[in-house]
Design a protein around this motif. Structure first.
Motif, mmCIF file in Angstrom:
data_model
loop_
_atom_site.group_PDB
_atom_site.id
_atom_site.type_symbol
_atom_site.label_atom_id
_atom_site.label_comp_id
_atom_site.label_asym_id
_atom_site.label_seq_id
_atom_site.Cartn_x
_atom_site.Cartn_y
_atom_site.Cartn_z
ATOM 1 N N LEU B 377 -11.561 -0.436 22.400
ATOM 2 C CA LEU B 377 -10.988 0.747 21.910
ATOM 3 C C LEU B 377 -9.990 0.793 20.623
ATOM 4 N N THR B 378 -9.260 -0.484 20.494
ATOM 5 C CA THR B 378 -8.566 -0.740 19.511
ATOM 6 C C THR B 378 -9.442 -0.747 18.255
ATOM 7 N N ILE B 379 -10.562 -1.571 18.394
ATOM 8 C CA ILE B 379 -11.441 -1.525 17.185
ATOM 9 C C ILE B 379 -11.896 -0.468 16.464
ATOM 10 N N GLY B 380 -12.286 0.439 17.673
ATOM 11 C CA GLY B 380 -12.904 1.617 17.491
ATOM 12 C C GLY B 380 -12.031 2.669 16.757
ATOM 13 N N LYS B 381 -10.745 2.719 17.331
ATOM 14 C CA LYS B 381 -9.635 3.586 16.878
ATOM 15 C C LYS B 381 -9.194 3.261 15.568
ATOM 16 N N GLY B 382 -9.008 1.813 15.381
ATOM 17 C CA GLY B 382 -8.600 1.219 14.083
ATOM 18 C C GLY B 382 -9.629 1.338 13.066
ATOM 19 N N MET B 383 -10.809 1.294 13.429
ATOM 20 C CA MET B 383 -11.780 1.464 12.073
ATOM 21 C C MET B 383 -11.660 3.020 11.458
ATOM 22 N N ARG B 399 0.459 8.015 11.471
ATOM 23 C CA ARG B 399 0.764 7.296 12.530
ATOM 24 C C ARG B 399 -0.371 6.949 13.560
ATOM 25 N N PHE B 400 -0.447 5.634 13.816
ATOM 26 C CA PHE B 400 -1.549 5.219 14.744
ATOM 27 C C PHE B 400 -0.952 5.241 16.130
ATOM 28 N N GLU B 401 -1.735 5.888 17.069
ATOM 29 C CA GLU B 401 -1.236 6.003 18.515
ATOM 30 C C GLU B 401 -2.317 5.432 19.402
ATOM 31 N N ILE B 402 -2.098 4.370 20.306
ATOM 32 C CA ILE B 402 -2.889 3.924 21.279
ATOM 33 C C ILE B 402 -2.292 3.631 22.680
ATOM 34 N N ASP B 403 -2.708 4.038 23.520
ATOM 35 C CA ASP B 403 -2.271 3.745 25.047
ATOM 36 C C ASP B 403 -0.917 4.110 24.957
ATOM 37 N N GLY B 404 -0.442 5.414 24.460
ATOM 38 C CA GLY B 404 0.951 6.014 24.574
ATOM 39 C C GLY B 404 1.705 5.395 23.837
ATOM 40 N N ARG B 405 1.406 4.367 22.653
ATOM 41 C CA ARG B 405 2.468 3.653 21.941
ATOM 42 C C ARG B 405 2.015 4.068 20.496
ATOM 43 N N ILE B 406 3.154 4.169 19.662
ATOM 44 C CA ILE B 406 2.860 4.583 18.430
ATOM 45 C C ILE B 406 3.178 3.285 17.614
ATOM 46 N N LEU B 407 2.059 2.922 16.680
ATOM 47 C CA LEU B 407 2.274 1.590 15.913
ATOM 48 C C LEU B 407 2.480 1.580 14.377
ATOM 49 N N GLU B 417 -6.152 -7.061 14.015
ATOM 50 C CA GLU B 417 -6.568 -8.521 14.033
ATOM 51 C C GLU B 417 -6.755 -9.394 15.354
ATOM 52 N N GLU B 418 -5.998 -9.126 16.344
ATOM 53 C CA GLU B 418 -6.479 -9.968 17.587
ATOM 54 C C GLU B 418 -7.386 -9.489 18.264
ATOM 55 N N ALA B 419 -7.982 -8.180 18.265
ATOM 56 C CA ALA B 419 -9.071 -7.604 18.750
ATOM 57 C C ALA B 419 -10.202 -7.971 18.134
ATOM 58 N N GLY B 420 -10.043 -7.831 16.872
ATOM 59 C CA GLY B 420 -11.423 -8.317 16.025
ATOM 60 C C GLY B 420 -11.530 -9.715 16.034
ATOM 61 N N ILE B 421 -10.531 -10.655 16.150
ATOM 62 C CA ILE B 421 -10.846 -12.191 16.247
ATOM 63 C C ILE B 421 -11.610 -12.498 17.457
ATOM 64 N N ILE B 422 -11.019 -11.888 18.706
ATOM 65 C CA ILE B 422 -11.552 -12.314 19.881
ATOM 66 C C ILE B 422 -12.985 -11.799 19.815
ATOM 67 N N THR B 423 -13.140 -10.462 19.473
ATOM 68 C CA THR B 423 -14.385 -9.847 19.764
ATOM 69 C C THR B 423 -15.302 -10.481 18.916
ATOM 70 N N LEU B 424 -14.862 -11.269 17.480
ATOM 71 C CA LEU B 424 -15.913 -11.905 16.733
ATOM 72 C C LEU B 424 -16.347 -13.172 17.167
ATOM 73 N N LEU B 425 -15.389 -13.835 18.106
ATOM 74 C CA LEU B 425 -15.373 -15.351 18.500
ATOM 75 C C LEU B 425 -16.332 -15.167 19.612
ATOM 76 N N TRP B 426 -16.014 -13.986 20.399
ATOM 77 C CA TRP B 426 -17.131 -13.710 21.696
ATOM 78 C C TRP B 426 -18.444 -13.846 21.058
ATOM 79 N N LEU B 427 -18.788 -13.041 20.032
ATOM 80 C CA LEU B 427 -20.062 -12.827 19.593
ATOM 81 C C LEU B 427 -20.732 -14.150 18.776
ATOM 82 N N VAL B 428 -19.893 -14.902 18.140
ATOM 83 C CA VAL B 428 -20.227 -16.070 17.635
ATOM 84 C C VAL B 428 -20.626 -17.089 18.803
#
Lengths: 67, 510
Positions: B377-383, B399-407, B417-428
């Motif tokens: 969801l973070t990657i989708g909304k972030g993109m 403003r970017f809002e996710i899970d009730g938090r404004i970031l 970045e964190e979501a992207g790195i873990i997803t990428l590592l997972w795929l690699v």
């Protein structure tokens, strides 16, 4: 009866949240399963298992309504 | 030994002591089932863990932990626990082989148990258990002694919540060390300000749900021993079974439907369970992950049922609903209970839909594996946020809002970045695993690419559904590969990479 669970150190260590209802359910869980294991499937044990689940559901609803 | 290394060793010792407690507690099972020949093996296993654990805590020293050491302890600790957790399999299998015939009943000495005489099979089973994967070296689970059936279920039950959570609950650590370790075990949200209170709350919630699940499964028609084991492995989304053919053994739609809420409970984060049990249903609904667990499970199940109908896999709509719903929830919750011959009768597209479910997983902070819904969801909304940025003037404040938090922009970048790195590592690592397994399994076995993708995704997502590749007869290197995939999958990869870097790069050693 409400004092019983709080005097059991294991339950107090596990929960520490002071919710007597859930503590009582945690304490009675092994008893329910033990009785089922000993007596097998019967009307009494079926009622006991249903009662256990029902007690949890009713307590959950009661907490939801009162909170 | 440096003082930092002593800190790592000390915490590893505490984890092994907690493991020994689990083993010694399990002595009750052979007494109940009159499997007395198992007791020396279990005592030996517990004694070994306790001895090494005490030695480690004696050699080591307790001190404040940094992030590096927290991650090293998590990675090494999980590996050691799987290693020592394999001793009951090994010792029982060898006891049956070596003990005189008047001690061990002849019916116990089966090929299924004999597989555990090979240490790599025992380590595989143990790693699969503790990581909550459920892939197995066992050909016929019902032929195992009850004590080993219990030990398999117990490893998944403990592993579902987390070895560190267990250790922290029993042997709490001074200072901020417990928080560092808690976070290193792929958990972030706390229920209470104190980590020790948080892990104790997690345990009473888990214990309560286990008793409820046992009662429910027994009412659905399972024998009590099966209900105890399947409640433990279902709630922890592990998926080990005590029957030969997983849940398909029962041929009972009632049992299958009763297991669905058990697996869903395991897919929801513990802080949300706590809110629910406190009657705070408003905040349960407001939680983005929990909402999406239900949306994702519904959409995925409907899609899979549609595919099963389209390919005519089953004769009736009821059968498609029964198997499609169960298998998607089992896969997406990373449980791995099986009711259908996925590898044999399902179309490749249906197999890949299940593999997608395994890849994503459900809530972070629950017992599931996969990359977790919140990251997707973070990657989708972030993109979407980044792309739509182009259409706004540079002076616009968005403003970017996710899970009730404004970031803020910085926070968004960090989360993205964190979501992207873990997803990428997972795929690699998934890709590396797929290529390696393709090279390792003999072509004569006839497994397809879809089968291999499914198997590696299942191991790395800690799911346990199998197309039949995993067995005691698979090549040793393939077993080691899947052990590695299960290990990195449970810890979300980064702690293992940190450990490997610290071990290989001289300047990074503690």
């Amino acid at each position: 009866m409400s004092q019983l669970p709080s005097t059991v150190p294991l339950v107090r260590a596990l929960s520490g949240d002071g919710d007597r209802g859930y503590e009582l359910l945690i304490l009675s869980g092994p008893v329910v399963i033990g009785v089922i294991a000993l007596l097998g499937r019967s009307m009494v044990t079926t009622a006991l298992a249903m009662g256990y689940i029902l007690a949890f559901v009713l307590y959950l609803v009661w907490i939801g309504v009162t909170s | 030994m440096t003082s930092r290394l002593r800190t790592v060793v000390s915490d590893l010792g505490r984890m092994l002591q907690a493991l020994s407690g689990m083993m010694l507690l399990s002595v009750v099972i052979p007494i109940v089932w009159e499997e007395y020949y198992v007791i020396p093996g279990i005592l030996l296993s517990g004694g070994l863990s306790l001895g090494v654990g005490l030695l480690f805590t004696r050699v080591g020293e307790r001190a404040e932990l940094g992030k590096l050491h927290g991650m090293m302890i998590a990675a090494l600790g999980w590996f050691l626990v799987a290693l020592f957790g394999s001793v009951p399999f090994l010792s029982v299998a060898w006891t049956v082989q070596l003990a005189p015939s008047w001690v061990v009943p002849a019916t116990v000495d089966t090929a299924t148990l004999a597989a555990f005489r090979n240490p790599i099979n025992s380590v595989f089973e143990s790693m699969s258990g503790f990581t909550g994967t459920g892939l197995t070296m066992t050909a016929h689970e019902n032929k195992l002694p009850h004590t080993l059936q219990w030990w398999r279920s117990f490893t998944e039950w403990i592993g579902g919540v987390g070895v560190i959570v267990l250790t922290t609950a029993i042997l709490s650590r001074p200072g901020s060390g417990s928080l560092t370790l808690y976070e290193s075990e792929a958990r972030s949200k706390k229920i209470h300000p104190s980590v020790v209170s948080t892990v104790r709350t997690i345990w009473w919630i888990f214990l309560l749900f286990t008793f409820l699940s046992i009662s429910l499964l027994w009412l659905a028609g399972m024998p009590i021993w099966d209900a105890i084991n399947h409640a433990m492995t279902g709630l922890s989304t592990g998926g080990f079974s005590v029957t030969d053919n997983s849940i398909a053994t029962y041929q009972s739609p009632v049992i299958e439907f009763a297991l669905i809420p058990v697996m869903i409970l395991g897919s929801i984060a513990f802080p949300i369970h706590y809110l629910m049990l406190r009657g705070d249903l408003h905040n349960v609904y407001r939680d983005l992950q929990t909402r999406w667990v239900f949306i994702y499970f519904t959409v995925g199940s409907v899609g899979l049922i549609g595919l099963l109908q389209q390919y005519g896999t089953y004769d009736s709509l009821f059968q498609s609903v029964r198997f499609g719903l169960f298998q998607f929830v089992s896969a997406a919750s990373c449980t791995g209970f099986q009711t259908a011959g996925i590898g044999e009768t399902w179309s490749p597209l249906s197999q890949l839909t299940v593999a997608f479910g395994m890849f994503v997983g459900a809530s972070a902070g629950s017992t599931v594996g996969g990359i977790k819904l919140i990251r997707l969801l973070t990657i989708g909304k972030g993109m979407a946020h980044r792309i739509s940025d182009v259409f706004y003037p540079s002076s616009a404040i968005r403003r970017f809002e996710i899970d009730g938090r404004i970031l803020s922009d910085i926070e968004l970048t960090r989360e993205f970045e964190e979501a992207g790195i873990i997803t990428l590592l997972w795929l690699v690592f998934l890709a590396v695993g797929i290529i390696s397994l393709l090279l390792l399994i003999p072509p004569a076995e006839g497994f397809t690419l879809a089968n291999v993708v499914f198997e590696v995704a299942s191991a790395q997502g800690n799911v346990g559904l199998s197309t039949g590749i995993t067995s005691a007869t698979m090549p040793v290197l393939a077993k080691i590969l899947l052990i590695f995939n299960m290990w990195i999958g449970r810890l979300e990869i980064i702690p293992v990479l940190v450990l490997l870097r610290a071990a290989l790069v001289r300047g990074d050693r503690p």
